[in-house]
Write a protein that holds these residues in place. Structure first.
Motif, PDB file in Angstrom:
ATOM      1  N   GLU A  83       0.775  -1.238   0.000  1.00  0.00           N
ATOM      2  CA  GLU A  83       0.000   0.000   0.000  1.00  0.00           C
ATOM      3  C   GLU A  83       0.813   1.300   0.000  1.00  0.00           C
ATOM      4  O   GLU A  83       0.237   2.366  -0.174  1.00  0.00           O
ATOM      5  N   CYS A  84       2.107   1.243   0.253  1.00  0.00           N
ATOM      6  CA  CYS A  84       2.869   2.488   0.374  1.00  0.00           C
ATOM      7  C   CYS A  84       4.027   2.576  -0.624  1.00  0.00           C
ATOM      8  O   CYS A  84       4.376   3.661  -1.099  1.00  0.00           O
ATOM      9  N   CYS A  96       4.547   4.535  -4.105  1.00  0.00           N
ATOM     10  CA  CYS A  96       4.843   5.969  -4.190  1.00  0.00           C
ATOM     11  C   CYS A  96       6.042   6.410  -3.359  1.00  0.00           C
ATOM     12  O   CYS A  96       6.662   7.411  -3.686  1.00  0.00           O
ATOM     13  N   HIS A  97       6.310   5.716  -2.264  1.00  0.00           N
ATOM     14  CA  HIS A  97       7.353   6.191  -1.339  1.00  0.00           C
ATOM     15  C   HIS A  97       8.621   5.353  -1.403  1.00  0.00           C
ATOM     16  O   HIS A  97       8.557   4.135  -1.499  1.00  0.00           O
ATOM     17  N   ALA A 142       6.394  10.526  -4.235  1.00  0.00           N
ATOM     18  CA  ALA A 142       5.983  11.141  -2.973  1.00  0.00           C
ATOM     19  C   ALA A 142       7.232  11.500  -2.185  1.00  0.00           C
ATOM     20  O   ALA A 142       8.319  11.022  -2.508  1.00  0.00           O
ATOM     21  N   PRO A 143       7.100  12.340  -1.168  1.00  0.00           N
ATOM     22  CA  PRO A 143       8.294  12.693  -0.377  1.00  0.00           C
ATOM     23  C   PRO A 143       8.880  11.467   0.335  1.00  0.00           C
ATOM     24  O   PRO A 143       8.173  10.501   0.582  1.00  0.00           O
ATOM     25  N   MET A 155       9.986   8.733   2.804  1.00  0.00           N
ATOM     26  CA  MET A 155       9.264   8.292   4.001  1.00  0.00           C
ATOM     27  C   MET A 155      10.007   8.656   5.282  1.00  0.00           C
ATOM     28  O   MET A 155       9.401   9.013   6.283  1.00  0.00           O
ATOM     29  N   ASN A 197       9.061  12.068   6.127  1.00  0.00           N
ATOM     30  CA  ASN A 197       7.646  12.098   6.516  1.00  0.00           C
ATOM     31  C   ASN A 197       7.479  11.692   7.972  1.00  0.00           C
ATOM     32  O   ASN A 197       6.786  12.343   8.739  1.00  0.00           O
ATOM     33  N   GLN A 250       8.895  14.009  10.803  1.00  0.00           N
ATOM     34  CA  GLN A 250       8.021  15.142  11.162  1.00  0.00           C
ATOM     35  C   GLN A 250       7.093  14.807  12.317  1.00  0.00           C
ATOM     36  O   GLN A 250       6.608  15.686  13.004  1.00  0.00           O
ATOM     37  N   TYR A 251       6.767  13.515  12.430  1.00  0.00           N
ATOM     38  CA  TYR A 251       5.775  13.107  13.418  1.00  0.00           C
ATOM     39  C   TYR A 251       6.391  12.403  14.630  1.00  0.00           C
ATOM     40  O   TYR A 251       5.675  11.854  15.454  1.00  0.00           O
ATOM     41  N   TYR A 263      -3.534  11.502  10.278  1.00  0.00           N
ATOM     42  CA  TYR A 263      -3.274  11.773   8.863  1.00  0.00           C
ATOM     43  C   TYR A 263      -3.542  10.526   8.020  1.00  0.00           C
ATOM     44  O   TYR A 263      -4.173  10.603   6.974  1.00  0.00           O
ATOM     45  N   ARG A 268      -0.989  18.496   2.533  1.00  0.00           N
ATOM     46  CA  ARG A 268      -0.015  19.059   3.472  1.00  0.00           C
ATOM     47  C   ARG A 268       0.940  20.021   2.805  1.00  0.00           C
ATOM     48  O   ARG A 268       1.374  20.987   3.401  1.00  0.00           O
ATOM     49  N   HIS A 269       1.351  19.702   1.590  1.00  0.00           N
ATOM     50  CA  HIS A 269       2.300  20.568   0.885  1.00  0.00           C
ATOM     51  C   HIS A 269       1.800  20.829  -0.524  1.00  0.00           C
ATOM     52  O   HIS A 269       2.415  20.371  -1.496  1.00  0.00           O
ATOM     53  N   PRO A 308       1.246  16.638  -4.878  1.00  0.00           N
ATOM     54  CA  PRO A 308      -0.208  16.428  -4.969  1.00  0.00           C
ATOM     55  C   PRO A 308      -0.689  15.823  -3.649  1.00  0.00           C
ATOM     56  O   PRO A 308       0.134  15.327  -2.872  1.00  0.00           O
ATOM     57  N   MET A 348      -2.092  13.103  -1.071  1.00  0.00           N
ATOM     58  CA  MET A 348      -1.899  11.650  -1.026  1.00  0.00           C
ATOM     59  C   MET A 348      -3.241  10.974  -1.233  1.00  0.00           C
ATOM     60  O   MET A 348      -4.131  11.094  -0.401  1.00  0.00           O
ATOM     61  N   ILE A 350      -4.951   7.723  -1.263  1.00  0.00           N
ATOM     62  CA  ILE A 350      -4.903   6.297  -0.911  1.00  0.00           C
ATOM     63  C   ILE A 350      -6.219   5.928  -0.231  1.00  0.00           C
ATOM     64  O   ILE A 350      -6.993   6.813   0.138  1.00  0.00           O
TER      65      ILE A 350
HETATM   66  C1  HEC Z   1      -0.487   7.113  -4.568  1.00  0.00           C
HETATM   67  C2  HEC Z   1       0.786   7.467  -3.995  1.00  0.00           C
HETATM   68  C3  HEC Z   1       0.950   7.276  -2.499  1.00  0.00           C
HETATM   69  C4  HEC Z   1       0.785   6.121  -1.774  1.00  0.00           C
HETATM   70  C5  HEC Z   1       0.377   4.750  -2.257  1.00  0.00           C
HETATM   71  C6  HEC Z   1       1.117   6.470  -0.396  1.00  0.00           C
HETATM   72  N1  HEC Z   1       1.475   7.781  -0.303  1.00  0.00           N
HETATM   73 FE1  HEC Z   1       2.044   8.787   1.376  1.00  0.00          FE
HETATM   74  N2  HEC Z   1       2.219  10.487   0.323  1.00  0.00           N
HETATM   75  C7  HEC Z   1       1.974  10.635  -1.037  1.00  0.00           C
HETATM   76  C8  HEC Z   1       2.119  12.023  -1.410  1.00  0.00           C
HETATM   77  C9  HEC Z   1       1.943  12.589  -2.805  1.00  0.00           C
HETATM   78  C10 HEC Z   1       2.428  12.726  -0.212  1.00  0.00           C
HETATM   79  C11 HEC Z   1       2.600  14.232  -0.027  1.00  0.00           C
HETATM   80  C12 HEC Z   1       1.203  14.762   0.326  1.00  0.00           C
HETATM   81  C13 HEC Z   1       1.156  16.179   0.793  1.00  0.00           C
HETATM   82  O1  HEC Z   1       2.204  16.772   1.099  1.00  0.00           O
HETATM   83  O2  HEC Z   1       0.022  16.684   0.885  1.00  0.00           O
HETATM   84  C14 HEC Z   1       2.493  11.713   0.843  1.00  0.00           C
HETATM   85  C15 HEC Z   1       2.820  12.007   2.149  1.00  0.00           C
HETATM   86  C16 HEC Z   1       2.880  11.080   3.189  1.00  0.00           C
HETATM   87  C17 HEC Z   1       3.238  11.402   4.556  1.00  0.00           C
HETATM   88  C18 HEC Z   1       3.649  12.778   5.087  1.00  0.00           C
HETATM   89  C19 HEC Z   1       2.478  13.680   5.332  1.00  0.00           C
HETATM   90  C20 HEC Z   1       2.897  15.047   5.843  1.00  0.00           C
HETATM   91  O3  HEC Z   1       2.325  15.480   6.834  1.00  0.00           O
HETATM   92  O4  HEC Z   1       3.823  15.648   5.288  1.00  0.00           O
HETATM   93  C21 HEC Z   1       3.173  10.235   5.263  1.00  0.00           C
HETATM   94  C22 HEC Z   1       3.445  10.037   6.744  1.00  0.00           C
HETATM   95  C23 HEC Z   1       2.776   9.202   4.330  1.00  0.00           C
HETATM   96  N3  HEC Z   1       2.629   9.747   3.069  1.00  0.00           N
HETATM   97  C24 HEC Z   1       2.620   7.887   4.671  1.00  0.00           C
HETATM   98  C25 HEC Z   1       2.155   6.902   3.796  1.00  0.00           C
HETATM   99  C26 HEC Z   1       1.898   5.538   4.178  1.00  0.00           C
HETATM  100  C27 HEC Z   1       2.126   4.949   5.561  1.00  0.00           C
HETATM  101  C28 HEC Z   1       1.456   4.899   3.061  1.00  0.00           C
HETATM  102  C29 HEC Z   1       0.982   3.466   2.950  1.00  0.00           C
HETATM  103  C30 HEC Z   1      -0.130   3.118   3.812  1.00  0.00           C
HETATM  104  C31 HEC Z   1       1.437   5.863   1.978  1.00  0.00           C
HETATM  105  N4  HEC Z   1       1.893   7.061   2.453  1.00  0.00           N
HETATM  106  C32 HEC Z   1       1.061   5.572   0.674  1.00  0.00           C
HETATM  107  C33 HEC Z   1       1.666   9.622  -1.913  1.00  0.00           C
HETATM  108  C34 HEC Z   1       1.386   8.319  -1.567  1.00  0.00           C
END
Ligand code: HEC
Length: 122
Positions: A43-44, A47-48, A56-57, A59, A62, A65-66, A76, A83-84, A89, A91, A93
């Motif tokens: 699931e993550c 993108c990460h 995505a930024p 991990m 990310n 920060q927390y 979140y 967030r940014h 764009p 997130m 999911i």
């Molecule tokens: C479809 C692509 C995608 C997937 C899959 C994805 N992310 Fe992200 N994630 C992003 C993007 C794009 C951002 C930046 C969003 C923003 O800054 O608003 C982000 C930002 C984050 C952040 C930082 C938020 C912040 O406050 O700056 C965290 C923590 C995070 N993701 C955790 C996860 C976790 C855990 C998973 C799996 C469950 C996951 N992501 C799956 C695209 C994705």
């Protein structure tokens, strides 16, 4: 003190006890590690990446920060909001359930402070 007054105070006390829900994360056991790792891969990971920007930024940043506020990270993941908007764009999911969000937060914070863990995402 009158009976009525004592009863009133007692009711207040009990009410306060139950109203305060203490936030806590699950313990990082070997079972949690393997479940979280599997969830991350499914699931993550699309993108990460851990240390570099991808779709995505990173991990690591990310999660860092927390580090002092894991409760916010749980929130979140259950309800991702932009967030940014200038840089990334939102997130998109399937929002995590509370249980999944706590599992992922506990594991990712563990990985952050144990980067040598063999289960660390790439
Ligand atoms: C479809 C692509 C995608 C997937 C899959 C994805 N992310 Fe992200 N994630 C992003 C993007 C794009 C951002 C930046 C969003 C923003 O800054 O608003 C982000 C930002 C984050 C952040 C930082 C938020 C912040 O406050 O700056 C965290 C923590 C995070 N993701 C955790 C996860 C976790 C855990 C998973 C799996 C469950 C996951 N992501 C799956 C695209 C994705």
């Amino acid at each position: 003190m009158s009976f009525g007054k004592s009863l009133c105070i007692l009711t207040l006390l009990v009410g306060t006890l139950f109203a305060v829900e203490v936030f806590s994360l699950p313990k990082v056991t070997p079972e949690l590690k393997s479940k979280a790792q599997e969830y991350y891969n499914d699931e993550c990971k699309a993108c990460h990446r851990w240390e570099r920007k991808f779709a995505a930024p990173p991990m690591k940043e990310n999660v860092a920060q927390y580090a002092d506020n894991p409760e916010e990270m749980v929130k979140y993941l259950m309800h991702p909001t932009p967030r940014h908007p200038e840089t990334w764009p939102p997130m998109e999911i399937t929002p995590l359930t509370e249980e999944q969000a706590k599992m992922m937060t506990a594991w990712l914070l563990y990985i952050l402070s144990n980067p040598e863990d063999p289960g660390r995402p790439k």
